[in-house]
Motif scaffolding. Structure first.
Motif, PDB file in Angstrom:
ATOM      1  N   GLN A  66      15.420  50.965  40.787  1.00  0.00           N
ATOM      2  CA  GLN A  66      16.351  51.815  41.537  1.00  0.00           C
ATOM      3  C   GLN A  66      17.482  50.995  42.134  1.00  0.00           C
ATOM      4  O   GLN A  66      18.633  51.434  42.149  1.00  0.00           O
ATOM      5  CB  GLN A  66      15.619  52.590  42.634  1.00  0.00           C
ATOM      6  CG  GLN A  66      14.737  53.691  42.099  1.00  0.00           C
ATOM      7  CD  GLN A  66      15.546  54.789  41.438  1.00  0.00           C
ATOM      8  OE1 GLN A  66      16.162  54.608  40.396  1.00  0.00           O
ATOM      9  NE2 GLN A  66      15.556  55.937  42.041  1.00  0.00           N
ATOM     10  N   GLN A  67      17.178  49.807  42.623  1.00  0.00           N
ATOM     11  CA  GLN A  67      18.219  48.946  43.188  1.00  0.00           C
ATOM     12  C   GLN A  67      19.268  48.611  42.134  1.00  0.00           C
ATOM     13  O   GLN A  67      20.470  48.636  42.404  1.00  0.00           O
ATOM     14  CB  GLN A  67      17.610  47.662  43.755  1.00  0.00           C
ATOM     15  CG  GLN A  67      16.913  47.862  45.070  1.00  0.00           C
ATOM     16  CD  GLN A  67      16.372  46.557  45.600  1.00  0.00           C
ATOM     17  OE1 GLN A  67      15.569  45.894  44.948  1.00  0.00           O
ATOM     18  NE2 GLN A  67      16.820  46.192  46.789  1.00  0.00           N
ATOM     19  N   VAL A  68      18.822  48.269  40.943  1.00  0.00           N
ATOM     20  CA  VAL A  68      19.764  47.940  39.867  1.00  0.00           C
ATOM     21  C   VAL A  68      20.556  49.167  39.469  1.00  0.00           C
ATOM     22  O   VAL A  68      21.783  49.113  39.316  1.00  0.00           O
ATOM     23  CB  VAL A  68      19.019  47.352  38.642  1.00  0.00           C
ATOM     24  CG1 VAL A  68      19.967  47.166  37.470  1.00  0.00           C
ATOM     25  CG2 VAL A  68      18.368  46.021  39.017  1.00  0.00           C
ATOM     26  N   LEU A  69      19.899  50.308  39.304  1.00  0.00           N
ATOM     27  CA  LEU A  69      20.587  51.526  38.885  1.00  0.00           C
ATOM     28  C   LEU A  69      21.566  52.045  39.931  1.00  0.00           C
ATOM     29  O   LEU A  69      22.558  52.694  39.590  1.00  0.00           O
ATOM     30  CB  LEU A  69      19.569  52.620  38.544  1.00  0.00           C
ATOM     31  CG  LEU A  69      18.701  52.358  37.319  1.00  0.00           C
ATOM     32  CD1 LEU A  69      17.688  53.476  37.149  1.00  0.00           C
ATOM     33  CD2 LEU A  69      19.553  52.208  36.062  1.00  0.00           C
ATOM     34  N   ASN A  70      21.314  51.762  41.190  1.00  0.00           N
ATOM     35  CA  ASN A  70      22.210  52.201  42.264  1.00  0.00           C
ATOM     36  C   ASN A  70      23.341  51.221  42.537  1.00  0.00           C
ATOM     37  O   ASN A  70      24.193  51.481  43.377  1.00  0.00           O
ATOM     38  CB  ASN A  70      21.422  52.459  43.544  1.00  0.00           C
ATOM     39  CG  ASN A  70      20.536  53.676  43.433  1.00  0.00           C
ATOM     40  OD1 ASN A  70      20.864  54.629  42.735  1.00  0.00           O
ATOM     41  ND2 ASN A  70      19.405  53.645  44.112  1.00  0.00           N
ATOM     42  N   ASN A  71      23.353  50.113  41.841  1.00  0.00           N
ATOM     43  CA  ASN A  71      24.393  49.099  42.023  1.00  0.00           C
ATOM     44  C   ASN A  71      25.499  49.351  41.011  1.00  0.00           C
ATOM     45  O   ASN A  71      25.254  49.422  39.813  1.00  0.00           O
ATOM     46  CB  ASN A  71      23.783  47.711  41.816  1.00  0.00           C
ATOM     47  CG  ASN A  71      24.729  46.597  42.175  1.00  0.00           C
ATOM     48  OD1 ASN A  71      25.939  46.753  42.142  1.00  0.00           O
ATOM     49  ND2 ASN A  71      24.162  45.458  42.509  1.00  0.00           N
ATOM     50  N   ASP A  72      26.752  49.470  41.492  1.00  0.00           N
ATOM     51  CA  ASP A  72      27.866  49.672  40.554  1.00  0.00           C
ATOM     52  C   ASP A  72      28.477  48.338  40.121  1.00  0.00           C
ATOM     53  O   ASP A  72      29.388  48.306  39.308  1.00  0.00           O
ATOM     54  CB  ASP A  72      28.924  50.596  41.140  1.00  0.00           C
ATOM     55  CG  ASP A  72      29.622  50.013  42.360  1.00  0.00           C
ATOM     56  OD1 ASP A  72      29.403  48.827  42.695  1.00  0.00           O
ATOM     57  OD2 ASP A  72      30.394  50.750  42.985  1.00  0.00           O
ATOM     58  N   PHE A  73      28.003  47.235  40.681  1.00  0.00           N
ATOM     59  CA  PHE A  73      28.394  45.874  40.312  1.00  0.00           C
ATOM     60  C   PHE A  73      29.884  45.603  40.543  1.00  0.00           C
ATOM     61  O   PHE A  73      30.383  44.603  40.085  1.00  0.00           O
ATOM     62  CB  PHE A  73      28.007  45.548  38.863  1.00  0.00           C
ATOM     63  CG  PHE A  73      26.518  45.565  38.643  1.00  0.00           C
ATOM     64  CD1 PHE A  73      25.752  44.455  38.972  1.00  0.00           C
ATOM     65  CD2 PHE A  73      25.891  46.695  38.131  1.00  0.00           C
ATOM     66  CE1 PHE A  73      24.382  44.473  38.784  1.00  0.00           C
ATOM     67  CE2 PHE A  73      24.509  46.716  37.954  1.00  0.00           C
ATOM     68  CZ  PHE A  73      23.762  45.600  38.276  1.00  0.00           C
ATOM     69  N   ALA A  74      30.568  46.474  41.252  1.00  0.00           N
ATOM     70  CA  ALA A  74      32.001  46.282  41.501  1.00  0.00           C
ATOM     71  C   ALA A  74      32.253  45.035  42.351  1.00  0.00           C
ATOM     72  O   ALA A  74      33.173  44.272  42.084  1.00  0.00           O
ATOM     73  CB  ALA A  74      32.596  47.507  42.187  1.00  0.00           C
ATOM     74  N   GLU A  75      31.423  44.814  43.354  1.00  0.00           N
ATOM     75  CA  GLU A  75      31.608  43.646  44.215  1.00  0.00           C
ATOM     76  C   GLU A  75      31.173  42.367  43.540  1.00  0.00           C
ATOM     77  O   GLU A  75      31.629  41.298  43.901  1.00  0.00           O
ATOM     78  CB  GLU A  75      30.823  43.832  45.517  1.00  0.00           C
ATOM     79  CG  GLU A  75      31.338  44.983  46.359  1.00  0.00           C
ATOM     80  CD  GLU A  75      30.478  45.206  47.584  1.00  0.00           C
ATOM     81  OE1 GLU A  75      29.688  44.314  47.930  1.00  0.00           O
ATOM     82  OE2 GLU A  75      30.623  46.262  48.192  1.00  0.00           O
ATOM     83  N   ASP A  76      30.335  42.444  42.553  1.00  0.00           N
ATOM     84  CA  ASP A  76      29.812  41.263  41.877  1.00  0.00           C
ATOM     85  C   ASP A  76      30.784  40.688  40.852  1.00  0.00           C
ATOM     86  O   ASP A  76      30.598  39.568  40.390  1.00  0.00           O
ATOM     87  CB  ASP A  76      28.486  41.578  41.180  1.00  0.00           C
ATOM     88  CG  ASP A  76      27.393  41.913  42.175  1.00  0.00           C
ATOM     89  OD1 ASP A  76      27.500  41.490  43.338  1.00  0.00           O
ATOM     90  OD2 ASP A  76      26.433  42.599  41.788  1.00  0.00           O
ATOM     91  N   ASP A  77      31.836  41.426  40.476  1.00  0.00           N
ATOM     92  CA  ASP A  77      32.786  40.955  39.466  1.00  0.00           C
ATOM     93  C   ASP A  77      33.452  39.665  39.871  1.00  0.00           C
ATOM     94  O   ASP A  77      33.723  38.808  39.046  1.00  0.00           O
ATOM     95  CB  ASP A  77      33.850  42.018  39.187  1.00  0.00           C
ATOM     96  CG  ASP A  77      33.291  43.217  38.444  1.00  0.00           C
ATOM     97  OD1 ASP A  77      32.181  43.090  37.874  1.00  0.00           O
ATOM     98  OD2 ASP A  77      33.947  44.265  38.445  1.00  0.00           O
ATOM     99  N   ALA A  78      33.713  39.468  41.150  1.00  0.00           N
ATOM    100  CA  ALA A  78      34.376  38.264  41.623  1.00  0.00           C
ATOM    101  C   ALA A  78      33.473  37.036  41.531  1.00  0.00           C
ATOM    102  O   ALA A  78      33.969  35.907  41.486  1.00  0.00           O
ATOM    103  CB  ALA A  78      34.850  38.446  43.054  1.00  0.00           C
ATOM    104  N   ASP A  79      32.170  37.227  41.483  1.00  0.00           N
ATOM    105  CA  ASP A  79      31.222  36.108  41.447  1.00  0.00           C
ATOM    106  C   ASP A  79      31.068  35.512  40.058  1.00  0.00           C
ATOM    107  O   ASP A  79      30.486  34.447  39.902  1.00  0.00           O
ATOM    108  CB  ASP A  79      29.835  36.572  41.930  1.00  0.00           C
ATOM    109  CG  ASP A  79      29.864  36.961  43.406  1.00  0.00           C
ATOM    110  OD1 ASP A  79      30.778  36.516  44.119  1.00  0.00           O
ATOM    111  OD2 ASP A  79      28.958  37.705  43.839  1.00  0.00           O
ATOM    112  N   GLU A  80      31.577  36.142  39.029  1.00  0.00           N
ATOM    113  CA  GLU A  80      31.368  35.648  37.658  1.00  0.00           C
ATOM    114  C   GLU A  80      32.224  34.472  37.341  1.00  0.00           C
ATOM    115  O   GLU A  80      33.258  34.169  37.637  1.00  0.00           O
ATOM    116  CB  GLU A  80      31.626  36.766  36.656  1.00  0.00           C
ATOM    117  CG  GLU A  80      30.548  37.808  36.748  1.00  0.00           C
ATOM    118  CD  GLU A  80      30.753  38.908  35.700  1.00  0.00           C
ATOM    119  OE1 GLU A  80      31.410  38.676  34.675  1.00  0.00           O
ATOM    120  OE2 GLU A  80      30.242  39.998  35.930  1.00  0.00           O
TER     121      GLU A  80
END
Length: 118
Positions: free
Chosen positions: A104-118
């Motif tokens: 559920q945590q993964v499915l509820n994450n839109d990963f928008a904030e994580d794009d900068a970490d790549e």
């Protein structure tokens, strides 16, 4: 063996143990019908597919079985939850809910904030 197959096998075992923990001693067909009814028909395990799981749980000491006369010619095999089965059920439920929560945590994450970490 794939994780998906292991998960399905663990789910069947968990469901059978749960029904026995709530309902008490049951026979095979009764177990399959209780699971089917309580899932709104979504979980429809043929009785024959439940027996390998039941036999495995007997071998591990999670459940025991006994025969009881249910008519002139009909003998039913009932399954009884043993102390080890109660512990196994708790372990399976803990693993299930931890996995469910993580998914559920993964499915509820839109990963928008994580794009900068790549």
């Amino acid at each position: 063996m794939s994780a998906q197959i292991n998960f399905k096998k663990g789910s069947v075992e968990m469901l059978l143990l749960h029904v026995l923990s709530c309902k008490g001693d049951c026979y095979g067909y009764q177990l399959s019908q209780l699971i089917k009814k309580s899932s709104g028909g979504e979980l429809d395990f043929p009785v024959g597919s439940l027996y390998p799981a039941l036999y495995k749980m007997i071998d591990h000491g999670y459940i025991s079985d006994y025969k009881q006369q249910a008519g002139k010619r009909l003998v039913r095999v009932y399954y009884h939850l043993e102390d080890a089965g109660w512990q196994r059920l708790e372990d399976l439920k803990r693993e299930y809910f931890a996995t469910y929560h993580s998914i559920q945590q993964v499915l509820n994450n839109d990963f928008a904030e994580d794009d900068a970490d790549e």
